[in-house]
Scaffold this motif. Sequence first.
Motif, PDB file in Angstrom:
ATOM      1  N   HIS A 634       0.320  -1.200  -0.036  1.00 15.13           N
ATOM      2  CA  HIS A 634       0.697   0.051   0.174  1.00 15.13           C
ATOM      3  C   HIS A 634       1.413   0.974  -0.152  1.00 15.13           C
ATOM      4  O   HIS A 634       0.382   2.640  -0.784  1.00 15.13           O
ATOM      5  N   HIS A 635       2.111   1.478   0.382  1.00 16.03           N
ATOM      6  CA  HIS A 635       3.360   2.223   0.342  1.00 16.03           C
ATOM      7  C   HIS A 635       4.136   2.354  -1.217  1.00 16.03           C
ATOM      8  O   HIS A 635       4.262   3.459  -1.301  1.00 16.03           O
ATOM      9  N   GLU A 636       4.001   1.044  -2.505  1.00 13.51           N
ATOM     10  CA  GLU A 636       4.226   1.380  -3.514  1.00 13.51           C
ATOM     11  C   GLU A 636       4.082   1.746  -4.260  1.00 13.51           C
ATOM     12  O   GLU A 636       2.193   2.638  -3.886  1.00 13.51           O
ATOM     13  N   GLY A 649       3.406   0.232 -11.274  1.00 13.31           N
ATOM     14  CA  GLY A 649       3.179  -0.398 -12.484  1.00 13.31           C
ATOM     15  C   GLY A 649       1.697  -1.160 -12.672  1.00 13.31           C
ATOM     16  O   GLY A 649       1.661  -2.291 -11.068  1.00 13.31           O
ATOM     17  N   ALA A 650       2.071  -2.607 -12.780  1.00 14.09           N
ATOM     18  CA  ALA A 650       0.661  -3.507 -12.757  1.00 14.09           C
ATOM     19  C   ALA A 650       1.927  -4.521 -12.059  1.00 14.09           C
ATOM     20  O   ALA A 650       0.665  -5.597 -12.301  1.00 14.09           O
ATOM     21  N   GLU A 651       2.844  -4.235 -11.368  1.00  9.14           N
ATOM     22  CA  GLU A 651       3.101  -5.593 -10.456  1.00  9.14           C
ATOM     23  C   GLU A 651       2.471  -5.100  -9.208  1.00  9.14           C
ATOM     24  O   GLU A 651       2.246  -6.369  -8.447  1.00  9.14           O
ATOM     25  N   MET A 652       2.101  -3.958  -9.064  1.00  7.51           N
ATOM     26  CA  MET A 652       1.123  -3.676  -7.947  1.00  7.51           C
ATOM     27  C   MET A 652      -0.505  -4.595  -7.663  1.00  7.51           C
ATOM     28  O   MET A 652      -1.006  -4.500  -9.142  1.00  7.51           O
ATOM     29  N   ASN A 653      -0.469  -4.712  -6.368  1.00  8.39           N
ATOM     30  CA  ASN A 653      -2.022  -5.341  -6.558  1.00  8.39           C
ATOM     31  C   ASN A 653      -2.649  -4.404  -6.354  1.00  8.39           C
ATOM     32  O   ASN A 653      -2.335  -3.003  -6.261  1.00  8.39           O
ATOM     33  N   LEU A 654      -4.248  -4.204  -7.829  1.00  3.33           N
ATOM     34  CA  LEU A 654      -5.008  -3.590  -7.749  1.00  3.33           C
ATOM     35  C   LEU A 654      -5.297  -2.790  -6.727  1.00  3.33           C
ATOM     36  O   LEU A 654      -5.968  -1.448  -6.609  1.00  3.33           O
ATOM     37  N   GLY A 655      -5.854  -3.712  -5.298  1.00  2.00           N
ATOM     38  CA  GLY A 655      -6.014  -3.355  -4.190  1.00  2.00           C
ATOM     39  C   GLY A 655      -5.222  -2.380  -3.661  1.00  2.00           C
ATOM     40  O   GLY A 655      -5.853  -1.485  -3.186  1.00  2.00           O
ATOM     41  N   ILE A 658      -5.463   1.202  -5.044  1.00  2.07           N
ATOM     42  CA  ILE A 658      -5.995   1.859  -4.489  1.00  2.07           C
ATOM     43  C   ILE A 658      -6.085   2.040  -2.958  1.00  2.07           C
ATOM     44  O   ILE A 658      -6.716   3.311  -3.053  1.00  2.07           O
ATOM     45  N   ILE A 659      -6.139   1.071  -2.064  1.00  2.00           N
ATOM     46  CA  ILE A 659      -5.243   1.647  -0.743  1.00  2.00           C
ATOM     47  C   ILE A 659      -4.744   2.734  -1.060  1.00  2.00           C
ATOM     48  O   ILE A 659      -4.847   3.951  -0.474  1.00  2.00           O
ATOM     49  N   ALA A 660      -3.507   2.946  -1.627  1.00  2.00           N
ATOM     50  CA  ALA A 660      -2.855   3.916  -1.731  1.00  2.00           C
ATOM     51  C   ALA A 660      -3.043   5.787  -1.882  1.00  2.00           C
ATOM     52  O   ALA A 660      -2.581   6.862  -1.221  1.00  2.00           O
ATOM     53  N   VAL A 661      -4.160   5.411  -2.993  1.00  2.00           N
ATOM     54  CA  VAL A 661      -4.751   6.521  -2.774  1.00  2.00           C
ATOM     55  C   VAL A 661      -5.702   7.238  -2.145  1.00  2.00           C
ATOM     56  O   VAL A 661      -5.416   8.256  -1.392  1.00  2.00           O
TER      57      VAL A 661
END
Length: 717
Positions: A634-636, A649-655, A658-661
């Motif tokens: 969530h801090h990536e 990028g796409a390596e990050m989990n979509l969830g 969302i949590i990062a924003v």
Amino acid sequence: MGSVSRSADKDSYFRSIFEHSFDAILLTVPDGKILAANPAACKMFGRSEEEICSLGRAGIVDHSYPGLKEALVSRNEKGEYRGTIRYLRSDGIFFMGETSSKVFLNEKGEERTSMIIRDITDQIAADHELKRRETLLSLFVAHAPAAIAMFDRNMNYIAVSERFLKDYGIPERNIIGKSHYEVFPELPEAWKEVHKRCLKGAVEKAETEAFMRLDGSVDWINWEIHPWHDYSGEVGGLLLFSEDLTEFINLRNELRSSEQRWRFALEGAGDGVWDWDCITNEVFYSSQWKRMLGFGEEEIEPTLNSWRSVIQSEEDDSFKSLYYDILKGTDLEFSKEHQVRTKQGTLKWILNRGMAFGRAADGAPLRVIGTITDITEMKMAQETLRQNNRMLTNSENRYRTLFETSSEGIFIVEITTGKIKFVNPTICRMLGYGEEELLQSTINGLFHAADWDEVVSEIRDHFDGIKTQSSDLKFRKRDGYTLHMDLTSAKTVIDGTQVLVVFASDITERLVAEEERSQYANRMLSAMIKTVELLSKTVELKDPYTAGLQLRVASLADAIARELGMSDEEAEGIRMAAIVHDLGKMYVPSEILSKPGKLNLLEFNLVKTHAQAGYDILKEVDFPWPIADMVLQHHERMNGTGYPNGVMGAEMNLGARIIAVADVVESMASYRPYRPSLGIEAALAEIDAHSGTLFDPVVVAACKALFKRGYVLAQVE
């Protein structure tokens, strides 16, 4: 002539049933030879009838299965057996089969055995999955880094965390099923009244409250109590979350240091145990190990040579190769059968299983622990079965006996008239009718009159050959009660007449069990979700200035997920991850979390460890969603400048994106001890300015759209 004609008809029916049964059917003799196998058996074992008969029982049964000996004894003593046996397919895969076997005499007075087998692999897998989830919930509560206890309506313990036992000095480890008031007789009456109110649906909590112990000492604790609800919505009991404000115990590290030592020892309980210290080259042999091989306590030297002294000479090379592989680090786990000679000179077969622990600089293990199991009787039984494999001839009467002892209800219906032409004893017993009563009936007489309009099209499809299977048809018993049945059918011609051979399985008890399993699974998931919500409060105890942060982030993340068109289940997983996204902060000192000024580099690096710490706490819990990965990331950031691993990028989990924003928007719009709130406009401007570089532009657009339509950050008490 009438009785001769009916007997001939029945033989035709028996043969037709044998050929069309969906269950595997074998005709054998008691010593294990197979005389005949129906098409369903050939399909089940992946072999031809000739191959099955050639192999005999020895070639299709798993002889290491513990229940096999009991099954053979039961059949030999009682003349029949019903239970579960493990079988072997031609591809080498084992499967569990529900087996009905009965001994009978043919027309020559020779003993024969009928075997009807049904593959229950899927049913066993479903039961194991339910038990696994129940165990995981207990493990999750037990290993949670907080003091948590779960009670039923009578305030008896259902589950309890190790932290709870440690914090409150409970010496007895197993308190499941005991009353809370028995474990803590000093509980004040005021707290018992709290329990009563919570069992009526209230949620209550207290901060920094004194708890007077029996020895006169005082514990200062925070606590919060929530009711949990069962599948019907009724209160099923209470969840107690508490925190000893004087001590934080690193339960996770303690478990890691002890788990490997004790798990294997417990698994080997009852067998001989040996423990090899690879550094000192000393070996500990348990008393059971020595007794199994005929030695006294003082007759075995603590070296590996004691092992080699009992191994048969022809297996010495194999024995040395096994331990060389362990020392080289090739094998961490092993399981091997050895033939050994006891001190008294008798030969035994043992199963030697072990595991290596720890690693030296050269990769060699530091310690090897193993167990030995006496498998001599199993080996002797396998050899006896192989020696007794002979061929016998067929008998026409095998069909009659096979199906008179079938565990399935079987009946044959004349397609043109619907008249029942044949029934076996099982269908008579299921429905409560006599054989003659059913033979004078038609198929519509097996159903309630009110249900016939629903059933008639289903039955017609079977008559027309459109369907061969139907699920959960409601049959009418003679006493008027309803019996739920699964049907399989096959069209065929007997004596020039088109008939339908029908196999009926009673699934009434299974449907009840499935409903109970479903309800229990829902209760377990509800309890897990409630526990996750309570875990989020661990961070608030450490950082009171961010009280409600995780729930506000969770609410916004859930709204963004739904704005992006994600399903309710996907959005719920993201909400759950957001609730505990800062769980790792419980390992960060409180004075750093609530520091009013700017953090120095060392302090900031310490705060950054919370993402990895939260992942380590949650990674072993089998959630239905990738919660641990979302907490970790969530801090990536999209351009790889985030932490802890710099994924992009796409390596990050979509969830996680969302949590990062949601985390940034909530943080800027809320008060912090080191600055006032910057306002929602500044927060939205920040994520917009870094859209595509730090934040996912699609997620940013969804977030802005929410606030444009009037979304307001949740107010959490």
